[in-house]
Design a protein around this motif. Structure first.
Motif, PDB file in Angstrom:
ATOM      1  N   PRO A  84      75.152  37.699  46.181  1.00 18.33           N
ATOM      2  CA  PRO A  84      73.712  37.942  46.261  1.00 18.33           C
ATOM      3  C   PRO A  84      73.341  38.855  47.426  1.00 18.33           C
ATOM      4  CG  PRO A  84      74.151  35.582  46.190  1.00 18.33           C
ATOM      5  CD  PRO A  84      75.463  36.257  46.261  1.00 18.33           C
ATOM      6  N   MET A 110      74.201  42.385  46.415  1.00 22.00           N
ATOM      7  CA  MET A 110      73.284  42.913  45.401  1.00 22.00           C
ATOM      8  C   MET A 110      71.928  43.221  46.006  1.00 22.00           C
ATOM      9  SD  MET A 110      73.124  43.899  42.366  1.00 22.00           S
ATOM     10  CE  MET A 110      74.293  43.279  41.194  1.00 22.00           C
ATOM     11  N   LEU A 111      71.452  42.330  46.883  1.00 18.69           N
ATOM     12  CA  LEU A 111      70.134  42.536  47.469  1.00 18.69           C
ATOM     13  C   LEU A 111      70.140  43.754  48.386  1.00 18.69           C
ATOM     14  CD1 LEU A 111      67.702  40.946  46.830  1.00 18.69           C
ATOM     15  CD2 LEU A 111      68.020  39.584  48.867  1.00 18.69           C
ATOM     16  N   PHE A 142      70.049  46.635  46.156  1.00 18.68           N
ATOM     17  CA  PHE A 142      68.699  46.743  45.589  1.00 18.68           C
ATOM     18  C   PHE A 142      67.765  47.436  46.575  1.00 18.68           C
ATOM     19  CE2 PHE A 142      67.104  44.257  41.790  1.00 18.68           C
ATOM     20  CZ  PHE A 142      68.283  44.324  41.111  1.00 18.68           C
ATOM     21  N   ALA A 155      68.481  51.009  46.543  1.00 18.59           N
ATOM     22  CA  ALA A 155      68.221  51.551  45.206  1.00 18.59           C
ATOM     23  C   ALA A 155      66.723  51.648  44.955  1.00 18.59           C
ATOM     24  CB  ALA A 155      68.881  50.687  44.145  1.00 18.59           C
ATOM     25  N   ILE A 156      65.959  50.706  45.488  1.00 20.77           N
ATOM     26  CA  ILE A 156      64.511  50.749  45.294  1.00 20.77           C
ATOM     27  C   ILE A 156      63.927  51.959  46.027  1.00 20.77           C
ATOM     28  CG2 ILE A 156      62.390  49.621  46.060  1.00 20.77           C
ATOM     29  CD1 ILE A 156      63.690  46.979  45.196  1.00 20.77           C
ATOM     30  N   GLY A 164      64.941  54.862  43.992  1.00 20.73           N
ATOM     31  CA  GLY A 164      64.526  54.832  42.598  1.00 20.73           C
ATOM     32  C   GLY A 164      65.683  55.024  41.649  1.00 20.73           C
ATOM     33  N   SER A 165      66.878  54.637  42.061  1.00 18.05           N
ATOM     34  CA  SER A 165      68.048  54.879  41.223  1.00 18.05           C
ATOM     35  C   SER A 165      69.191  53.957  41.643  1.00 18.05           C
ATOM     36  CB  SER A 165      68.494  56.325  41.373  1.00 18.05           C
ATOM     37  OG  SER A 165      69.710  56.516  40.687  1.00 18.05           O
ATOM     38  N   PHE A 194      72.679  37.132  53.525  1.00 23.38           N
ATOM     39  CA  PHE A 194      71.654  37.132  52.486  1.00 23.38           C
ATOM     40  C   PHE A 194      70.266  37.227  53.105  1.00 23.38           C
ATOM     41  CE2 PHE A 194      68.835  34.827  49.529  1.00 23.38           C
ATOM     42  CZ  PHE A 194      68.966  35.661  48.441  1.00 23.38           C
ATOM     43  N   THR A 224      67.428  40.042  52.585  1.00 28.83           N
ATOM     44  CA  THR A 224      66.053  39.744  52.181  1.00 28.83           C
ATOM     45  C   THR A 224      65.068  40.389  53.153  1.00 28.83           C
ATOM     46  OG1 THR A 224      66.933  37.605  51.551  1.00 28.83           O
ATOM     47  CG2 THR A 224      64.567  37.878  51.411  1.00 28.83           C
ATOM     48  N   LEU A 245      64.750  43.956  52.444  1.00 34.77           N
ATOM     49  CA  LEU A 245      63.885  44.197  51.294  1.00 34.77           C
ATOM     50  C   LEU A 245      62.425  44.093  51.698  1.00 34.77           C
ATOM     51  CD1 LEU A 245      64.268  44.548  48.238  1.00 34.77           C
ATOM     52  CD2 LEU A 245      63.669  42.170  48.061  1.00 34.77           C
ATOM     53  N   LEU A 246      62.098  43.057  52.491  1.00 34.79           N
ATOM     54  CA  LEU A 246      60.721  42.869  52.922  1.00 34.79           C
ATOM     55  C   LEU A 246      60.249  44.054  53.750  1.00 34.79           C
ATOM     56  CD1 LEU A 246      60.618  39.116  53.873  1.00 34.79           C
ATOM     57  CD2 LEU A 246      59.191  40.289  52.222  1.00 34.79           C
ATOM     58  N   THR A 252      61.172  47.137  53.468  1.00 30.59           N
ATOM     59  CA  THR A 252      60.889  48.365  52.695  1.00 30.59           C
ATOM     60  C   THR A 252      59.419  48.403  52.357  1.00 30.59           C
ATOM     61  OG1 THR A 252      61.374  47.224  50.653  1.00 30.59           O
ATOM     62  CG2 THR A 252      63.085  48.634  51.511  1.00 30.59           C
ATOM     63  N   PHE A 253      58.866  47.276  52.155  1.00 25.37           N
ATOM     64  CA  PHE A 253      57.495  47.109  51.735  1.00 25.37           C
ATOM     65  C   PHE A 253      56.558  47.254  52.925  1.00 25.37           C
ATOM     66  CE2 PHE A 253      56.809  42.848  49.619  1.00 25.37           C
ATOM     67  CZ  PHE A 253      55.681  43.193  48.952  1.00 25.37           C
ATOM     68  N   GLN A 264      56.920  51.310  54.410  1.00 24.40           N
ATOM     69  CA  GLN A 264      57.006  52.494  53.572  1.00 24.40           C
ATOM     70  C   GLN A 264      55.762  53.373  53.722  1.00 24.40           C
ATOM     71  OE1 GLN A 264      57.516  51.090  49.643  1.00 24.40           O
ATOM     72  NE2 GLN A 264      55.490  50.263  49.448  1.00 24.40           N
ATOM     73  N   LEU A 319      64.911  46.177  38.741  1.00 19.64           N
ATOM     74  CA  LEU A 319      64.814  47.174  39.797  1.00 19.64           C
ATOM     75  C   LEU A 319      63.572  48.033  39.616  1.00 19.64           C
ATOM     76  CD1 LEU A 319      66.777  47.878  42.038  1.00 19.64           C
ATOM     77  CD2 LEU A 319      67.606  49.719  40.631  1.00 19.64           C
ATOM     78  N   ARG A 341      55.846  40.998  43.353  1.00 23.67           N
ATOM     79  CA  ARG A 341      56.952  41.848  42.908  1.00 23.67           C
ATOM     80  C   ARG A 341      58.275  41.496  43.584  1.00 23.67           C
ATOM     81  NH1 ARG A 341      56.031  47.731  45.561  1.00 23.67           N
ATOM     82  NH2 ARG A 341      55.498  47.109  47.663  1.00 23.67           N
ATOM     83  N   ALA A 377      69.083  39.129  42.682  1.00 28.77           N
ATOM     84  CA  ALA A 377      70.128  38.590  43.565  1.00 28.77           C
ATOM     85  C   ALA A 377      70.684  37.296  42.989  1.00 28.77           C
ATOM     86  CB  ALA A 377      69.556  38.355  44.953  1.00 28.77           C
ATOM     87  N   ALA A 432      72.995  38.056  40.302  1.00 26.10           N
ATOM     88  CA  ALA A 432      74.304  38.462  40.833  1.00 26.10           C
ATOM     89  C   ALA A 432      75.122  37.234  41.195  1.00 26.10           C
ATOM     90  CB  ALA A 432      74.118  39.347  42.063  1.00 26.10           C
ATOM     91  N   LEU A 433      74.459  36.251  41.825  1.00 26.12           N
ATOM     92  CA  LEU A 433      75.149  35.001  42.166  1.00 26.12           C
ATOM     93  C   LEU A 433      75.647  34.330  40.894  1.00 26.12           C
ATOM     94  CD1 LEU A 433      75.819  32.776  44.252  1.00 26.12           C
ATOM     95  CD2 LEU A 433      73.593  31.791  43.781  1.00 26.12           C
ATOM     96  N   GLN A 452      66.805  60.383  36.507  1.00 29.70           N
ATOM     97  CA  GLN A 452      67.862  60.211  37.513  1.00 29.70           C
ATOM     98  C   GLN A 452      67.918  58.779  38.048  1.00 29.70           C
ATOM     99  OE1 GLN A 452      66.534  63.333  40.069  1.00 29.70           O
ATOM    100  NE2 GLN A 452      68.051  64.740  39.235  1.00 29.70           N
ATOM    101  N   GLY A 453      67.657  57.830  37.174  1.00 25.84           N
ATOM    102  CA  GLY A 453      67.605  56.446  37.617  1.00 25.84           C
ATOM    103  C   GLY A 453      68.956  55.762  37.583  1.00 25.84           C
ATOM    104  N   GLY A 454      69.954  56.432  37.092  1.00 27.85           N
ATOM    105  CA  GLY A 454      71.265  55.793  37.019  1.00 27.85           C
ATOM    106  C   GLY A 454      71.771  55.767  35.596  1.00 27.85           C
TER     107      GLY A 454
END
Lengths: 315, 682
Positions: free
Chosen positions: A141, A144-145, A148, A151-152, A155-156, A301, A305, A308-309, A311-312, A315, B423, B434, B442, B445-446, B537-539
């Protein structure tokens, strides 16, 4: 956008040749830091060549899975490496997959490695498989996070695209989202490559071992594939950290040989810096008890998190 | 039924009915009943497959009409079916499974010859197929409920087919009770819909949500979520699933886990997207949240199992969770008016629905073959089967890799779409909610990493290393039809994994019907061999490319062998035993041992208890006898259902006083009820 055979060939060679060297340098530096002389950095190549030449012993209890696993582990790690940009964007096989495929391929290799550990009916192999699958599941996790988060922003999920977006003018070294995600990924790197404090790569036949326990019954050229595959996996994860978070010096694919050489220098410098960080962590920490490792990984993890927070927020 | 593809669907329904009737008629001649019953089921599946596939491939340009199967003989009930895109897609799933499952059953049912009535098994199997297909196609409330009940009945009888075992009867009763609690909620929901539409036809329910007040829509949604959630096995309503699925004959387990629980998914999609429409945000949040919780808890409970079929049953809960993550994301994205992204999320959920049907059926068939060969479901008594059952083990391994979402198989493709929709969903709304998207990603993924751990255990302990019992040592490969059934499913899994463009095209009419978008053009590049996330181009990902590259990279070891390993020999020798007198099967890792780290890490959830009794003569380190017991708690069983059961029993004991048996008392009850009703009417 179509895969370029020459780029694939060059990157495959780069990964194959560089991976053992990185492992060797880490071993050498670690020894130096502990006041030992240590093996020469290129010792790993000699080891691999020796393993390749040696006879092989296969357990009488093992099935075809045992012989199948080394190939899967090796090729999947190599293929994952072809999806990460090393010297130039885009990576040679960006079209075939990005971050998600990379995680999937590493999981594929691990799946067969763990089966290979169980196959020879020894208690050690089962122990290694059980621990490795557990720890990697807990690490997933956070990984992945962290992915993410980048990736966010980009945008890819395409790693080349991610690198390119971090490369753009708005990139800052100390962007809090990236710093936090980097920290989370670094912990995951330690766990996935079996480094102290999660696992000790220098132990054999100790009850604390994880990765080595699964390799115990492998010998000869299969052992060579397993070891080489593991070092390629380590290189791939380090490249991911180096180029996604610090895309300094990354060339574009149309660049001439001069730009590529410069990019190679930058890439090596970043890898060495990461290797130094790994060595520092390994020498300054003790191995954690198995049941303390989840605490470390859940800290990763939480870091992801927070990344991620932020980024918001920023930004 | 006039048009070609749909008339073939009618043939499929009649084939199932004929199979059921024929198997009952021929029940004295078991070979004939077996061949005819399962043969007709396979033929029906083939017809259904062709007709649903052709209908979906044609793009379903016209809104399909509803057709009366036979004239209504009962007031209010119309036996009408309508094959719209949604119904056809789910019809495709059940037909796709019907063929390999029936072929497998031909061989599997042989083990019941002389012991049990195979005719009844085949008949009920056909009835189950028939009723599931009708559930997906019914266009009228009462017809739907009749099919729904027929499905529950035939399934619960099949669950207790081996009725001598307490376990089977218990599982069947639990399934039956839970199923009916769910049906009660469904009936209430349908009545509320009827109140608004004035008709019982599903066609008239379309987009009915606009006519309902917000609170009533919410109520209808909750009723259906509860009713269909029970059938789908959503946590915390999943309790029947691990009790009922493992005890059924394996071909039936495969059908139940593959398709029966998907009727819940179908119902939710039908209600949320077709009947109600325009979902408020909390629906999506609820479905996404429940899906995430189901996925994680399902796989965690699966990890603790060492009963092979129960383990698979818990994985069904996990996969329903993954499907609902897609659906929940679709609802949330529909709310924030991103139809394109909502379609992507819906495609992810539907793709996973089909994928799960295929690999879960495959795994249950593999488990059935193992059960057939070793006469046990306990993994601790297996081992070494990869050498004794080579084909079965290879098929099971492929299914295990697919369910663990490993590239390049089909599970990876649908989870890839799920991640992509999560995503992109993050950017769909500015509100704090969101954050659910990446956090759910996540947890996904776990889930898939834990699923991989669980299937390393399931495959490794069952098929690898030394056999742990005499039964496992003497295991023999399954019969040809059983292997053929598994092989067909393997082929489907591989095709769905390597050529996802095919299914994306078939899903076009579905997303068009429900959301108004057709995405297959945007999602597939290079003729469907490369998938794109839909964004610029998102993947991209190409499973076929991954396979080809993996094969191409094999050149590296081959070159290395040629350069270095020319003279190297290979020796077969015993595993190093640390100087003891040889390894015994007892020294291997067990399934319980394998999952021990996770049991300790999640001990707050499992509350593991263990009991060790040791007898020794001289020193405690040299025990003469050792007894070890280990238990984990099923939290919902002990914390929710046991108190609930206790309450119900206490209430019924109390209310027994009312039922004194005297006529006078009953007359008073009737009188009081009448009075109350009169007062109510005033």
């Amino acid at each position: 956008m179509n895969p370029d055979p020459l780029a694939i060939l060059l990157q495959t060679l780069l990964l194959l040749l560089l991976a053992p060297l990185v492992s060797g340098i880490i071993k050498n530096w670690k020894a130096k830091l502990q006041n030992r002389r240590g093996p020469r950095p290129w010792q790993v190549y000699l080891d691999l060549a020796k393993f390749l030449r040696k006879d092989m012993v296969i357990s009488e209890h093992a099935s075809w899975i045992f012989s199948f696993a080394p190939y899967v582990l090796f090729t999947s790690a190599l293929l994952a490496g072809l999806m990460v940009p090393t010297l130039a964007t885009p990576a040679p096989l960006s079209l075939f997959g990005g971050a998600l495929a990379l995680i999937g391929l590493l999981a594929l290799g691990r799946f067969f490695l763990a089966l290979g550990g169980l196959d020879p009916a020894s208690a050690f192999g089962g122990m290694g498989s059980s621990r490795d699958m557990t720890l990697s599941a807990i690490a997933e996790p956070a990984l992945m996070l962290a992915i993410f988060t980048v990736a966010i922003t980009a945008g890819s999920t395409d790693l080349s695209q991610i690198c390119r977006s971090t490369q753009s003018a708005t990139w800052r070294l100390l962007n809090p989202a990236h710093v936090l995600a980097f920290a989370a990924m670094f912990v995951v790197l330690l766990a996935e490559t079996g480094r102290i404090p999660v696992d000790n790569p220098a132990t054999h036949l100790e009850l604390t071992m994880v990765h080595e326990a699964m390799l115990l019954e492998y010998s000869g050229r299969f052992l060579a594939l397993m070891e080489w595959g593991a070092s390629i996996k380590q290189l791939v994860l380090m490249t991911l950290l180096a180029n996604v978070f610090v895309p300094v010096g990354l060339a574009v694919s149309e660049a001439g040989p001069g730009a590529l050489a410069l990019s190679l220098l930058a890439y090596l410098a970043k890898l060495l810096a990461l290797a130094a960080a790994v060595v520092l962590v390994e020498t300054t920490n003790a191995k954690l008890r198995l049941f303390r490792v989840p605490d470390l990984l859940s800290a990763a993890f939480v870091l992801a998190t927070l990344a991620l927070l932020s980024t918001f927020l920023f930004q | 039924m006039t048009d070609f593809p749909l008339s073939l669907l009618g043939v499929a329904l009649w084939a199932y009915l004929a199979g059921a009737a024929g198997a009952l008629v021929f029940q004295r001649f078991e070979k004939l009943a077996n061949g005819f019953g399962f043969g007709m089921a396979a033929a029906g599946g083939l017809c259904g497959l062709v007709s649903c596939g052709a209908a979906l491939a044609s793009g379903m340009p016209v809104a399909s009409r509803s057709i009366e199967l036979f004239p209504a003989l009962i007031p209010l009930v119309r036996f009408a079916i309508r094959a719209d895109a949604l119904g056809c897609f789910f019809g495709l799933i059940v037909s796709l499974l019907a063929v390999p499952l029936s072929v497998y059953s031909l061989g599997y049912a042989r083990s019941y010859f002389g012991r049990r009535n195979v005719g009844v098994l085949a008949a009920l199997f056909n009835l189950l197929l028939l009723s599931i297909t009708l559930v997906f196609l019914a266009d009228h409330v009462f017809f739907f409920l009749i099919a729904w009940e027929l499905m529950a009945l035939s399934a619960s009888i099949l669950v207790c087919f081996e009725h001598e075992q307490d376990e089977s009867r218990g599982g069947a009763v639990l399934f039956f009770v839970m199923s009916h609690i769910g049906t009660a909620a469904l009936i209430l929901g349908f009545l509320l819909l009827f109140q608004a539409s004035g008709s019982y036809a599903f066609t008239d329910f379309h987009a009915l949500g606009a006519k309902l007040s917000a609170s009533r829509r919410g109520g209808v949604f909750l009723l259906f979520l509860f009713g269909f959630g029970i059938k789908a096995g959503l946590v915390p309503l999943h309790i029947w699933l691990p009790a009922a699925h493992p005890v059924a004959p394996s071909n039936v387990s495969a059908l139940m886990s593959g398709v029966l629980i998907k009727t819940g998914v179908y119902g939710l999609i039908r209600v949320c997207f077709d009947f109600l429409g325009a979902p408020p945000q909390w629906w999506g949040v609820a479905v996404l949240g429940l899906g995430t919780v189901s996925a994680v808890l399902g796989v965690l409970f699966a990890l603790m199992e060492h009963d092979l079929k129960r383990l698979l049953a818990y994985h069904s809960i996990e996969n329903i969770g993954i499907i609902l993550i897609g659906l929940g994301a679709a609802l949330m994205l529909l709310h924030s008016s991103h139809p394109m992204l909502a379609s992507l999320a819906l495609i992810a959920g539907l793709y996973h629905t089909l994928n799960h049907a295929c690999f879960k059926a495959l795994l249950f068939l593999g488990a059935g073959a193992v059960l057939h060969a070793t006469h046990t479901r306990n993994m601790e008594e297996m081992g070494g089967l990869a050498k004794r059952m080579q084909w079965t083990s290879a098929f099971f391994l492929l299914g295990a890799a697919a369910i663990s979402a490993l590239p390049p198989l089909n599970g990876f493709v649908s989870e890839w779409f799920t991640y992509q929709s999560l995503l992109q969903g993050f950017g769909s709304t500015p509100s704090l909610i969101r954050l659910m998207f990446p956090l759910s990603g996540a947890m996904l993924a776990l889930t898939s990493a834990l699923a991989a751990a669980c299937f390393v255990k399931a495959f490794g302990i069952t098929f690898l290393a030394q056999p742990r019992s005499a039964h496992a040592r003497e295991a023999r490969e399954a019969s040809l039809t059983m292997l053929l059934g598994q092989g067909l499913l393997v082929a489907v899994c591989v095709v769905l994994g390597l050529f996802p463009g095919i299914l994306l095209k078939l899903l076009d009419p579905l997303t068009h019907q429900l959301i108004g978008e057709r995405l297959s053009q945007r999602l597939s590049l290079a003729g469907g061999l490369v998938l794109s996330s839909g964004a610029a181009q998102g993947g991209t990902v190409s499973t076929l490319g991954i396979v080809l590259m993996l094969v191409a990279l094999l050149a590296v070891p081959i070159v290395l062998w040629a350069l270095f390993a020319r003279g190297a020999r290979t020796r077969i020798a015993p595993t190093w035993d640390c100087g003891l007198r040889g390894l015994t099967p007892h020294m291997q890792y067990t399934a319980t041992g394998f999952s021990k780290p996770l049991r300790m890490i999640f001990k707050a959830l499992f509350r593991p208890r263990r009991e060790v009794q040791r007898e020794y003569d001289l020193s405690p380190y040299f025990a003469t006898t050792l007894r070890f017991e280990s238990h984990v708690e099923e939290v919902f069983q002990t914390r929710v259902y046991r108190p609930l059961k206790w309450l119900v029993l206490r209430f019924s004991r109390r209310s027994r006083a009312l039922q004194a048996g005297s006529i006078q008392a009953y007359l008073i009850y009737i009188f009081l009820t009448l009075l109350a009703l009169l007062l109510f009417a005033l």
